[in-house]
Structure formats: structure tokens, C-alpha cells
Design a protein around this motif. Sequence first.
Motif, PDB file in Angstrom:
ATOM      1  N   TYR A  27      43.686  53.870  51.601  1.00 29.43           N
ATOM      2  CA  TYR A  27      43.883  52.420  51.667  1.00 29.43           C
ATOM      3  C   TYR A  27      44.180  51.981  53.104  1.00 29.43           C
ATOM      4  CZ  TYR A  27      45.670  47.747  51.074  1.00 29.43           C
ATOM      5  OH  TYR A  27      45.855  46.395  51.186  1.00 29.43           O
ATOM      6  N   ALA A  28      43.513  50.919  53.531  1.00 25.50           N
ATOM      7  CA  ALA A  28      43.779  50.314  54.841  1.00 25.50           C
ATOM      8  C   ALA A  28      43.428  48.842  54.760  1.00 25.50           C
ATOM      9  CB  ALA A  28      42.952  51.001  55.927  1.00 25.50           C
ATOM     10  N   GLY A  29      44.030  48.057  55.620  1.00 28.42           N
ATOM     11  CA  GLY A  29      43.722  46.632  55.663  1.00 28.42           C
ATOM     12  C   GLY A  29      44.715  45.824  54.854  1.00 28.42           C
ATOM     13  N   PRO A  50      40.457  44.968  51.371  1.00 30.73           N
ATOM     14  CA  PRO A  50      40.906  46.249  51.905  1.00 30.73           C
ATOM     15  C   PRO A  50      39.777  47.278  51.910  1.00 30.73           C
ATOM     16  CG  PRO A  50      41.555  46.046  49.621  1.00 30.73           C
ATOM     17  CD  PRO A  50      40.902  44.744  50.001  1.00 30.73           C
ATOM     18  N   THR A  51      39.979  48.349  52.656  1.00 37.01           N
ATOM     19  CA  THR A  51      39.113  49.522  52.519  1.00 37.01           C
ATOM     20  C   THR A  51      39.901  50.553  51.718  1.00 37.01           C
ATOM     21  OG1 THR A  51      39.876  50.467  54.605  1.00 37.01           O
ATOM     22  CG2 THR A  51      37.893  49.098  54.690  1.00 37.01           C
ATOM     23  N   ALA A 107      48.329  49.913  48.396  1.00 36.67           N
ATOM     24  CA  ALA A 107      48.693  51.203  48.986  1.00 36.67           C
ATOM     25  C   ALA A 107      48.015  52.313  48.194  1.00 36.67           C
ATOM     26  CB  ALA A 107      50.208  51.395  48.948  1.00 36.67           C
ATOM     27  N   ASN A 108      48.036  53.513  48.748  1.00 41.63           N
ATOM     28  CA  ASN A 108      47.528  54.671  48.017  1.00 41.63           C
ATOM     29  C   ASN A 108      48.414  54.924  46.803  1.00 41.63           C
ATOM     30  OD1 ASN A 108      45.593  55.090  50.006  1.00 41.63           O
ATOM     31  ND2 ASN A 108      46.906  56.479  51.156  1.00 41.63           N
ATOM     32  N   GLY A 109      47.836  55.436  45.713  1.00 41.50           N
ATOM     33  CA  GLY A 109      48.645  55.768  44.554  1.00 41.50           C
ATOM     34  C   GLY A 109      47.819  56.228  43.376  1.00 41.50           C
TER      35      GLY A 109
END
Length: 140
Positions: free
Chosen positions: A119-121, A64-65, A38-40
Motif C-alpha cells: 500500500y502507498a499513496g 492508492p497503489t 494500509a497493508n493488512g
Amino acid sequence: MVARCRFLLVVLAVLVLAWPSSAQYPTSSVILQSAVSANGNGSNAAATGFPLIGVQATTSGGPPTFTLNFEVSIDGSTFVATLCRPVGSTAQVTTSTATGEWRCPVAGARFFRARVSGYAGSGTITVLGVLIAGGSNQVD
């Protein structure tokens, strides 16, 4: 003659022991992001007294991207982008969308972080840092 040989051996031993060996500077390792999905902001590296940090980002699963944002701070709460150089490149970057290794000057900053955004995927991102004392704050 024996005294002279002993003297020369002592001088030789002192010269060998005093000769500078390959540069070995104190280091401090830090986990900036630990298998995140995840984003952070991750963890801050305490950069005081270190002119340079080596950074390595890897992924597992997915992949992930994401965007990795290289940032420094003096007060620990306000972070700004900092220029880093990918190992083996002459380009300077403040972000990266791929895994790899970078060298980032941190002289004058108290903290460094590698913030994850976009963040994705699936899969995880791990970012490690090694602060290096001594040497140069140059990234090339």
C-alpha cells in the motif's frame, strides 16, 4: 368431464411448481477489507461448503497503489495463494494491482482472504466477497 378438467389442472399445477426455475443458490456476503489505508490481512471468509467466491475491490480517494493477494487456508493461520479469474477474462491470477471483480474457487478450503500489501499513496480500499453454494467450482 369436470373431473377430468380438474385432474388436468392439478397435473399442470404440479408440473409448473416442480419445474426447475433459474438457479438460485444460497450465498453469504462478507467484507474482506473495509476502507483500509494500509497493508493488512483483512477478514477471513468462512468458505466451508462453498465452492466459489466472487470478489470485488473498489477504491475511494487517492487512488492508492496496492497489491491484492488472493489466499486460502485450511487451518486459518497458514494461507497460500490461490488462482482467481478476473470477470470477463481467461487469465488466472493470484494477485491484482487494480480494482475489479474476480471469481475464485474455494472448494476444499476453510477460509479465503484478500490480503492487501504494497500500500502507498492516499485513499482507501474496500474488498467485498460473496460466497456461492451450489453450481460449479469452475471459474470460467
